[in-house]
Design a protein around this motif. Sequence first.
Motif, short mmCIF file in Angstrom:
data_model
loop_
_atom_site.label_atom_id
_atom_site.label_comp_id
_atom_site.label_asym_id
_atom_site.label_seq_id
_atom_site.Cartn_x
_atom_site.Cartn_y
_atom_site.Cartn_z
N THR A 18 -14.66 42.26 59.35
CA THR A 18 -15.68 43.29 59.57
C THR A 18 -16.86 42.70 60.31
O THR A 18 -17.07 41.49 60.32
CB THR A 18 -16.17 43.88 58.23
OG1 THR A 18 -16.64 42.82 57.39
CG2 THR A 18 -15.07 44.66 57.52
N LEU A 19 -17.63 43.59 60.92
CA LEU A 19 -18.92 43.22 61.50
C LEU A 19 -20.01 43.90 60.69
O LEU A 19 -20.05 45.12 60.57
CB LEU A 19 -19.00 43.66 62.97
CG LEU A 19 -18.26 42.79 63.97
CD1 LEU A 19 -18.17 43.47 65.33
CD2 LEU A 19 -18.94 41.43 64.11
N SER A 20 -20.87 43.08 60.10
CA SER A 20 -21.94 43.59 59.26
C SER A 20 -23.21 43.74 60.09
O SER A 20 -23.59 42.83 60.84
CB SER A 20 -22.18 42.64 58.08
OG SER A 20 -23.17 43.14 57.21
N MET A 21 -23.86 44.89 59.97
CA MET A 21 -25.06 45.16 60.76
C MET A 21 -26.18 44.20 60.39
O MET A 21 -26.36 43.83 59.23
CB MET A 21 -25.53 46.59 60.52
CG MET A 21 -24.64 47.66 61.11
SD MET A 21 -24.76 47.75 62.90
CE MET A 21 -26.42 48.40 63.11
N GLY A 22 -26.95 43.79 61.42
CA GLY A 22 -28.09 42.93 61.17
C GLY A 22 -28.58 42.30 62.45
O GLY A 22 -28.04 42.51 63.54
N SER A 23 -29.63 41.50 62.30
CA SER A 23 -30.19 40.75 63.43
C SER A 23 -30.21 39.27 63.04
O SER A 23 -31.17 38.80 62.42
CB SER A 23 -31.60 41.24 63.76
OG SER A 23 -31.59 42.59 64.13
N PRO A 24 -29.17 38.53 63.29
CA PRO A 24 -28.01 38.88 64.10
C PRO A 24 -26.94 39.66 63.32
O PRO A 24 -27.01 39.76 62.10
CB PRO A 24 -27.45 37.51 64.50
CG PRO A 24 -27.74 36.66 63.29
CD PRO A 24 -29.09 37.12 62.80
N ALA A 25 -25.95 40.18 64.08
CA ALA A 25 -24.75 40.73 63.45
C ALA A 25 -24.01 39.59 62.74
O ALA A 25 -24.18 38.42 63.07
CB ALA A 25 -23.86 41.38 64.49
N VAL A 41 -16.28 47.27 66.29
CA VAL A 41 -15.10 46.85 65.54
C VAL A 41 -14.65 45.50 66.09
O VAL A 41 -14.50 45.35 67.31
CB VAL A 41 -13.96 47.87 65.68
CG1 VAL A 41 -12.78 47.48 64.81
CG2 VAL A 41 -14.45 49.27 65.35
N PRO A 42 -14.40 44.50 65.25
CA PRO A 42 -13.85 43.24 65.77
C PRO A 42 -12.39 43.42 66.17
O PRO A 42 -11.63 44.16 65.53
CB PRO A 42 -13.98 42.29 64.58
CG PRO A 42 -13.97 43.17 63.38
CD PRO A 42 -14.61 44.46 63.80
N THR A 43 -12.01 42.75 67.23
CA THR A 43 -10.63 42.77 67.71
C THR A 43 -10.00 41.41 67.48
O THR A 43 -10.59 40.39 67.86
CB THR A 43 -10.58 43.13 69.21
OG1 THR A 43 -11.04 44.47 69.38
CG2 THR A 43 -9.18 43.00 69.77
N VAL A 44 -8.81 41.39 66.88
CA VAL A 44 -8.11 40.14 66.57
C VAL A 44 -6.81 40.11 67.37
O VAL A 44 -6.00 41.04 67.26
CB VAL A 44 -7.81 40.00 65.07
CG1 VAL A 44 -7.27 38.60 64.76
CG2 VAL A 44 -9.04 40.30 64.24
N ALA A 45 -6.62 39.06 68.15
CA ALA A 45 -5.41 38.96 68.96
C ALA A 45 -5.10 37.50 69.26
O ALA A 45 -5.97 36.77 69.76
CB ALA A 45 -5.55 39.74 70.27
#
Length: 804
Positions: free
Chosen positions: A481-488, A522-526
């Motif tokens: 997940t990407l959690s909101m913030g400064s920084p993300a 959304v994070p992308t995993v590849a």
Amino acid sequence: MKGPIPTLVANCLLGFGLLVSTSALAQVNVLTYHNDNGRTGQNLNETILTPANVNQATFGKLFSYPVDGHVYAQPLYVSHVAIPGQGTHNILFIATQHDSVYAFDADSTTAGTNGLLWKVSLGTSAVTPNADFGTRYNSGAYLDITPEVGITGTPAIDLATGTLYVDAFTHEGASYFHRIHALNITNGTEQANSPVLVNVSVNGTGVGSVGGKVPLTHKQHLQRSALTLVNGILYVVYAGYADTNPYHGWVVGFDAGTLQQLTNQVFNTTPNSTTAGAGANAGEGGIWMGDGGMGVDANNNLYFMVGNGVFNANTAGGTEYGDSFVKLSTSNQLAVADYFTPYNQATLAVNDTDLGSGGLVVLPDQPGIFPHLMVGAGKEGKIYLVNRDQLTTGNIHYDAAASTDHVVQVLTGQITRSASTPAYFNGRLYYGGWADRLKAFSLVNGLLSTTPVSAGTRTNAFPGSTPSVSANGTSNGIIWTLSMGSPAVLVANNATNLASEIYNSNLAGTRDRLANSVKFNVPTVANGKVYAGAQYAVSVFGTFAGTVAFNSPTYSAPASNGVATITVTRTGGTQGAVQVAYATAPGGTAVTGVNYVATSGVLNWATGDATSKSFTVTLLNGHLGGTNTTVNLALSSPSGGAGVGGQSTASLSIIGGPSGAWRLAHFGTNASNAPIAGDLADPDGDGLVNLLEYALAADPGTFNTNRSLTGALAGNRLMLQFHRNTSATDLTYVVEASNNLQTWAALMTYTAGAGWVANAAGATVSESAPVGVSPDQYVNVTITDPTDVGAPGSGSRFLRLHLP
């Protein structure tokens, strides 16, 4: 030889080995939002990243790419793309709110210009806040997306045509426009007919209508949800800007090949509500879904959730679907096949508690009474589990008098508000709610657990987070997940125990730090890497030891070379010494000890070493004529923390003689596909089989109107004229003569060793200077028959070219 060739006879047996590499097929491509049209978020082919190596010591940020805007759209990924003049790359596609689309090397900043393969600008974005749109709240200032609006919805990629589709919102003078672009993924150029201006309306008398038509007004409509490709049609959906009226929810279909807007593929969620009948907030019904995409089932039906708006679909002739789950049939035209509206829809609309604030997932088939399910939740925090075959029990689509809804299951109070899309993996549903922790619900026999079976420890700020899943089948599951913030903050949780936060990008101080966050990303995993977009940057994460892989899916070398060199690369990190085993593997058409010598060994890299390594395969001259054969190659047993990349297997083609080289040059990976490249095949349908195309230096892929073999009369003597392929040193050319088409006698014979030799007294030959380049270089040959066809009683005379 399988049989005679009419008129021109060839007796050469030419067999070829298959040049198809299956390794490229193992690469994971991410072509659409949340990995698939079910929007499950799953990558079940991740063989590199595991809960054991995703930790602060061995995993982190490898590098970042700067971009010119905020990245709301999910990064997309395509493996093994041939870029003109730049070789083959795994490509990361990034779209920004500055109306730019980037193609980066997904593995290294050393490719292209510091990793940039191409970039295109699709116009001038709309600077925000401004007083032109989205003025309902915040004293007339549109603050939902700042400092500009350009590309918000995640693009979609058609791999078959190599096309990326995207909606770009532009500000031009005093006007605003939505245009659909179809970009060539190899260079970013516009495909044929691209771009097109969105120009659509439906019959209706609702707000914004003119003369019985409701148009899609560009300035009032935000393209936020992801684009969807279904059965050759590109679907683009729209909502409004901060609920500023008038606006509606739209689904608009375009022919993916021509970009023609399809008049039978348009749906409006609220086409007929007026302010006189519904009040100041008539219409609405935007399709937001937290930037998620419409779900699609096996029958190409579309599923989506609608935000606040007028609802009257339960009345006779009702056309308004505010706060509803909607199923659209795509057969012949877009039409409502079914719908479900919560019993408290009116309360949802009054309190701005949109059902459609979050995205939905079309679940894989489940055991139980209802195998075809979907799930979604909105601002109220209720999770709805719905039967896609019949959305409501007894088709009770809406029941305002009830206190429960007629769907498979409703979970209340288990998550907070939802403005994100859940993920599905291995019998579990994962929700990252707004002001809530990441939670997992089990799905057993078609029903969700009534409480979470696992929960994380981190609370996600507005608007929550959309999880992505990486796993190798059902094992090594990780929830990203990407959690909101400064920084993300990029966060990785063990899929079986969300309380185990195995990594986050703040653990190592500034080492892995992201840029500041943006909503809905959304994070992308590849293929061993994680891609995270943010403000003005996209960051690439992976194992510090890197990954090792073949640098190509296919290799080739002539048998006469005696050796083939195979290259293996290390990318994505150089921390620590690593090694990988290599070997020739069974399954190819080549024979060990006849065509090649089996080999195996280990390649080593020291810490900090990113240079390519190579090994050799010894080739033997045990070939039949022009036969091409293949050797399978494999990498295995990486150590030192490295992983084997997507290119863990490859194919070596051993080129058997000049005809093998010619066939490889013309047919590539089909060089041993007999229906296409076989001796007697005629893929271009011009009447010349491949063996003759080779002998005459003709193109087997182009219909040949000039047969390259003609007859002529010089005085009273016949001449046969044709092209001889100078590279065809494995062929014998015989020109023969006959008086009756039954008995043939040789006039002239050509072999590479002896050249032309006369078989009949007085027969002559002449050749021109060479024309063209190998393997299609030829000389013009003229053979003259000594027989005087004008003499009394000479009868008939025939000449032919024979390839024994």
